[in-house]
Design an enzyme around this catalytic site. Structure first.
Site, short mmCIF file in Angstrom:
data_model
loop_
_atom_site.label_atom_id
_atom_site.label_comp_id
_atom_site.label_asym_id
_atom_site.label_seq_id
_atom_site.Cartn_x
_atom_site.Cartn_y
_atom_site.Cartn_z
CD GLU A 1 -8.69 1.15 8.02
OE1 GLU A 1 -8.69 0.17 8.76
OE2 GLU A 1 -8.22 2.09 8.19
CG ASP B 1 -0.31 -0.32 2.42
OD1 ASP B 1 0.80 -0.39 2.49
OD2 ASP B 1 -0.88 -1.06 3.48
CG ASP C 1 -8.87 -1.10 12.00
OD1 ASP C 1 -7.84 -1.92 11.62
OD2 ASP C 1 -9.30 -0.14 11.41
CG HIS D 1 -5.95 -2.07 9.03
ND1 HIS D 1 -6.00 -0.99 9.53
CD2 HIS D 1 -4.55 -2.14 8.49
CE1 HIS D 1 -4.84 -0.49 9.71
NE2 HIS D 1 -4.00 -1.13 9.22
C1 GLP Z 1 -0.47 0.05 8.67
C2 GLP Z 1 -0.06 -0.36 7.27
C3 GLP Z 1 -0.56 -2.05 7.49
C4 GLP Z 1 0.30 -2.45 8.97
C5 GLP Z 1 -0.59 -2.12 9.92
C6 GLP Z 1 -0.10 -1.89 11.35
O1 GLP Z 1 -1.36 1.28 8.51
N1 GLP Z 1 -0.80 -0.06 6.12
O2 GLP Z 1 0.25 -2.90 6.51
O3 GLP Z 1 0.32 -3.71 9.04
O4 GLP Z 1 -0.93 -0.78 9.57
O5 GLP Z 1 0.94 -1.12 11.70
P1 GLP Z 1 2.22 -1.07 12.71
O6 GLP Z 1 3.02 -2.47 12.35
O7 GLP Z 1 2.76 -0.14 12.69
O8 GLP Z 1 1.51 -1.44 13.98
#
Ligand code: GLP
Length: 256
Positions: A139, A63, A132, A134
């Site tokens: 989402e 992404d 959440d 995702h």
């Molecule tokens: C982000 C990314 C995800 C990631 C998630 C958790 O927004 N788009 O790919 O797995 O949220 O992030 P973090 O590893 O910083 O908790």
């Protein structure tokens, strides 16, 4: 799903890194799906340290934020360059990250899907999970069959990610993300989750019902998923004893 619970994120990551190392040794021209966020940072550090052969590897990132140019410090282009790619001998032509500045977003997304197909599909997809539930930036209530497209972030995700931007107001509202269907097409999936703040999403994903409210729960339908957790992220799971039992009683041929 194989649930691997280790005492710390560091230990869990080193086991996950071995899975990726094996993938690259078995198939030097592997196609890897890569994630951003704080969770895979340890993994990328471990992979850099392993001095693997990256010359033939192709990567596709999950992404990117819409409106952030590749040189924006909070873009996922910058994240990947800083935390992984600049440390490897990888062909820049083989690196793919959604273009947050694409003029025609639907056209770009369709092309991204085509490029993944042309590369032979993703062999191994690395995933984190949002608080959440995702995956990528899919989402809650995302279509479980979705492909690469634009999404609007939830307020919760914007709040979670504001730590990288300094303030919540600076976090973009829109993103381009591989769809859940795109992620599910990967031949193998490695999901990492660490810390108490992920415990609820992990429990819902692994032991909850399959539902678009928790996008990560779709992984229950994937035949080859490994979920690497530290104790805190595993703290709301009900079947931890069984997961540990499975891990310590693997048949010899399934071990590293
Ligand atoms: C982000 C990314 C995800 C990631 C998630 C958790 O927004 N788009 O790919 O797995 O949220 O992030 P973090 O590893 O910083 O908790």
């Amino acid at each position: 799903m194989e649930i691997i619970i280790q005492p710390t994120p560091e230990v869990a990551t080193s086991v996950a890194a071995r899975v990726i190392a094996r993938q690259l040794r078995d198939k030097p021209d592997s196609v890897l799906g890569l994630a951003t966020g704080s969770t895979p940072l340890l993994l990328y550090r471990a992979l850099i340290g392993l001095k693997l052969e990256w010359g033939q590897v192709t990567t596709f990132n999950l992404d990117e934020y819409v409106g952030l140019a590749p040189d924006h410090p909070q873009s996922y282009h910058s994240f990947m360059r800083e935390n992984l790619f600049r440390h490897l001998k990888i062909d820049p032509e083989n690196i793919h990250i959604p273009d947050g500045m694409a003029k025609d977003v639907p056209k770009f997304c369709a092309r991204y899907e085509k490029e993944i197909k042309k590369a032979g599909g993703i062999d191994l997809q690395v995933l984190g999970v949002g608080t959440d539930g995702h995956i990528g930036f899919n989402e809650p209530t995302s279509s479980l069959a979705s492909r690469t497209r634009i999404k609007t972030l939830t307020q919760q995700t914007r709040r979670d990610n504001s730590r990288f931007f300094g303030s919540e107001g600076a976090v973009p509202y829109h993103v381009i993300t591989m769809g859940i269907g795109t992620i599910m097409d990967a031949k193998q999936i490695v999901l990492l989750a660490f810390g108490e703040q992920k415990a609820k999403a992990v429990a819902q994903a692994v032991e909850g019902p399959l539902t678009a409210i928790c996008p990560a729960s779709i992984l229950q339908l994937h035949p080859t998923v490994k979920v690497f957790l530290d104790e805190a992220a595993a703290s709301q799971l009900q079947r931890t004893e069984y997961y540990r039992w499975v891990f310590s009683n693997k048949p010899e041929w399934q071990r590293d």
